[in-house]
Enzyme design. Structure first.
Site, PDB file in Angstrom:
ATOM      1  CE1 TYR A  73      21.306  35.567  77.666  1.00 40.19           C
ATOM      2  CE2 TYR A  73      19.243  34.416  78.099  1.00 40.19           C
ATOM      3  CZ  TYR A  73      20.305  34.702  77.255  1.00 40.19           C
ATOM      4  OH  TYR A  73      20.358  34.132  76.014  1.00 40.19           O
ATOM      5  CG  PHE A 125      11.779  49.899  53.703  1.00 39.25           C
ATOM      6  CD1 PHE A 125      12.010  51.241  53.499  1.00 39.25           C
ATOM      7  CD2 PHE A 125      12.654  49.192  54.514  1.00 39.25           C
ATOM      8  CE1 PHE A 125      13.107  51.877  54.084  1.00 39.25           C
ATOM      9  CE2 PHE A 125      13.739  49.825  55.108  1.00 39.25           C
ATOM     10  CZ  PHE A 125      13.968  51.171  54.892  1.00 39.25           C
ATOM     11  CB  THR A 126      15.806  48.609  51.134  1.00 42.38           C
ATOM     12  OG1 THR A 126      15.784  49.182  52.442  1.00 42.38           O
ATOM     13  CG2 THR A 126      15.858  49.718  50.100  1.00 42.38           C
ATOM     14  CG  ASP A 216       7.300  48.955  58.030  1.00 41.49           C
ATOM     15  OD1 ASP A 216       7.579  49.559  59.083  1.00 41.49           O
ATOM     16  OD2 ASP A 216       8.115  48.763  57.117  1.00 41.49           O
ATOM     17  CE  LYS A 259      14.349  53.913  60.202  1.00 41.91           C
ATOM     18  NZ  LYS A 259      13.847  52.676  59.633  1.00 41.91           N
ATOM     19  NE  ARG A 383      16.583  54.786  49.897  1.00 43.14           N
ATOM     20  CZ  ARG A 383      16.746  53.932  50.899  1.00 43.14           C
ATOM     21  NH1 ARG A 383      15.928  53.923  51.917  1.00 43.14           N
ATOM     22  NH2 ARG A 383      17.726  53.070  50.884  1.00 43.14           N
ATOM     23  CG  PHE A 450      20.989  51.181  49.271  1.00 46.48           C
ATOM     24  CD1 PHE A 450      20.200  50.075  48.991  1.00 46.48           C
ATOM     25  CD2 PHE A 450      20.961  51.710  50.551  1.00 46.48           C
ATOM     26  CE1 PHE A 450      19.401  49.511  49.977  1.00 46.48           C
ATOM     27  CE2 PHE A 450      20.161  51.161  51.536  1.00 46.48           C
ATOM     28  CZ  PHE A 450      19.385  50.050  51.247  1.00 46.48           C
TER      29      PHE A 450
HETATM   30  C1  PLP Z   1      14.046  51.659  58.747  1.00 46.13           C
HETATM   31  C2  PLP Z   1      12.906  50.915  58.240  1.00 46.13           C
HETATM   32  C3  PLP Z   1      12.843  49.525  58.316  1.00 46.13           C
HETATM   33  C4  PLP Z   1      13.995  48.678  58.823  1.00 46.13           C
HETATM   34  O1  PLP Z   1      14.326  48.964  60.123  1.00 46.13           O
HETATM   35  P1  PLP Z   1      15.824  48.888  60.686  1.00 46.13           P
HETATM   36  O2  PLP Z   1      15.674  49.268  62.110  1.00 46.13           O
HETATM   37  O3  PLP Z   1      16.655  49.837  59.895  1.00 46.13           O
HETATM   38  O4  PLP Z   1      16.291  47.482  60.533  1.00 46.13           O
HETATM   39  C5  PLP Z   1      11.699  48.904  57.849  1.00 46.13           C
HETATM   40  N1  PLP Z   1      10.679  49.598  57.320  1.00 46.13           N
HETATM   41  C6  PLP Z   1      10.711  50.928  57.223  1.00 46.13           C
HETATM   42  C7  PLP Z   1       9.560  51.651  56.631  1.00 46.13           C
HETATM   43  C8  PLP Z   1      11.820  51.646  57.670  1.00 46.13           C
HETATM   44  O5  PLP Z   1      11.854  52.980  57.534  1.00 46.13           O
END
Ligand code: PLP
Length: 459
Positions: A73, A125-126, A216, A259, A383, A450
């Site tokens: 933990y 970004f969304t 980011d 990613k 997109r 979306f």
């Molecule tokens: C995917 C992504 C996020 C969000 O990350 P999640 O792991 O999907 O929550 C933020 N910024 C960018 C540029 C992304 O591609």
């Protein structure tokens, strides 16, 4: 010139069998899914180019790491391995693990943003923008205009426009800007990089106004690869060195490890400031978990640490981006309108040009993604106006200049033959473009519509 192809720096040890579907089955599946590719069952998909998030193929070393999970933990060995790897490769001193990127965005936004603040960024970004808004902030787009022009061949479409940035400070004052958020390899612009020269200028701008620089860093390795290929003076530097240099110019970072870092789940918030770290620790226990696991299993932190090291290898990046370019070139040669230069993680189809008979308010990119699935079982993502959502104050649709369908390539998953089939399918859909109809919502969620919105065709 003697030809030297990129080839994968790995071989295949295990395969996942795919179900092949008929045209009739796919027609039914897409209607059941409300013409939204997010709502398709993965089983009904042949080549899944929805996203590159969490869908990469882990290496044998990463799988071995999974077996080394220390599921304590508190104070898991794997946390320290991950923490030290982040410091060594990305420069950040403190790391708070989160379940994925948006977990980090939530914590950062809550700590930093007050009601009425402004957060500039190189395109939205969304999830990032939504967390900024929920915290009371307003996102302000300061990316260069070229980023909004699909066929501009600018090599660094992720760059910041300082005229826009200075205008914002003049209008609202530096004290209303808690930080600037800079994405590397800007997703919504088509996977387009920022140059180191531009990032250094952003650093100087931040120092001048005393504003924090947040990174980011979801696709930092892809950005570094483009710098190596395109920016004067970086040809002899490794991706690993450039990644470090980028990170070291920034103060804090949010990361979706699904990613670049090639894991199925995970992310983090990292920073150099101890006080910020302490605040993040207070919030991570509320939303994610204890500060040494933050919503991740020990085994996943281990796989992430190993994935980070693999992600900055030059050979890996060359094959990764090489495969994206391969698909882009196939489509380009057939006259399909795609965003240029090709992105780091995806090829973006220009739906406005492919479906000129469908006005933007009838969601041409959404319709194109659905048509592509029916044609061949390939799953892509909208997109465009659907992803852009509505202005929270006026209720009006944001009408982005870019109305795109994203063909996203998972890392180390598909072969060149899959790319051939994909390109052929897109060409077939384009030849029959006049048969594709515009859409309207039958169900529209309030936030991030979306993901779960449903549609029907307009006759
Ligand atoms: C995917 C992504 C996020 C969000 O990350 P999640 O792991 O999907 O929550 C933020 N910024 C960018 C540029 C992304 O591609």
């Amino acid at each position: 010139m003697e030809k030297r192809s990129w080839a994968e720096p790995y071989k295949i040890k295990m395969v996942e069998l795919l179900k092949m579907t008929t045209l009739e089955e796919r027609k039914k599946a897409i209607v059941d899914a409300g013409l939204n590719t997010f709502l398709l069952k993965s089983e009904d998909v042949y080549i899944d180019l929805l996203t590159d998030s969490g869908v990469g193929a882990m290496s044998d070393r990463q799988w071995a790491g999974i077996m080394m999970g220390d599921e304590a933990y508190a104070g898991s060995r794997n946390f320290y391995h991950m923490h030290d790897t982040i410091e060594e490769y990305y420069s950040y001193k403190y790391t708070v693990p989160t379940h994925q990127g948006r977990g980090a965005e939530n914590i950062l936004s809550q700590i930093m943003i007050s009601e009425g603040d402004f957060v500039p960024g190189n395109m939205y970004f969304t999830t990032t923008r939504l967390h900024q808004e929920i915290a009371g902030g307003h996102f302000v787009d300061v990316i260069i205009d070229e980023a909004h022009i699909p066929d501009s061949e600018h090599p660094f479409k992720g760059n910041v426009d300082f005229i826009k940035l200075n205008k914002l400070v003049d209008e609202v004052g530096a004290e209303k800007i808690p930080y600037i958020c800079i994405a590397t390899c800007v997703n919504m612009a088509g996977g387009q990089p920022i140059s180191l020269e531009n990032l250094k200028q952003v650093r100087a701008w931040c120092d001048k106004y005393g504003i924090m620089l947040v990174h980011d860093m979801t696709r930092v390795a892809e950005n570094a690869y483009f710098i190596q290929q395109r920016e004067e003076g970086y040809q002899d530097k490794s991706v690993k060195e450039i990644v470090y240099e980028i990170c070291a110019l920034t103060d804090a970072a949010t990361m979706s490890a699904k990613k670049d870092a090639i894991v199925n789940i995970g992310g983090f918030l990292a920073m150099n400031d101890k006080r910020l770290y302490e605040k993040a620790c207070e919030l991570v226990v509320v939303y994610e978990g204890l500060h040494t696991y933050g919503g991740m299993a020990g085994r996943d932190m281990e796989a992430m640490a190993i994935g980070i090291k693999e992600s900055v290898q030059d050979n890996h990046m060359r094959a990764r981006v090489g495969q994206v370019e391969y698909l882009g070139k196939l489509l380009d040669d057939e006259g399909v309108p795609v965003v240029k230069p090709y992105g780091g993680h995806a090829i973006f189809l220009n739906a406005r040009e492919i479906l000129p008979h469908i006005p933007q308010k009838h969601f041409p990119a959404q319709a194109l993604a659905a048509a592509l699935y029916v044609e061949s079982g390939i799953r892509a993502m909208e997109r465009g106006v659907v992803s852009a959502g509505r202005n929270q104050e006026t209720g009006e649709n944001f009408m982005p200049k870019l109305e795109l369908v994203r063909l996203t390539i998972p890392r180390r998953v598909y072969t060149q033959a899959h790319m051939d089939v994909t390109a052929e399918s897109v060409v077939r859909v384009m030849k029959n473009a006049n048969k594709v109809k515009g859409l309207r919502f039958t169900y529209e969620p309030k936030m991030l519509r979306f993901f779960m919105g449903r549609f029907e065709e307009i006759d």
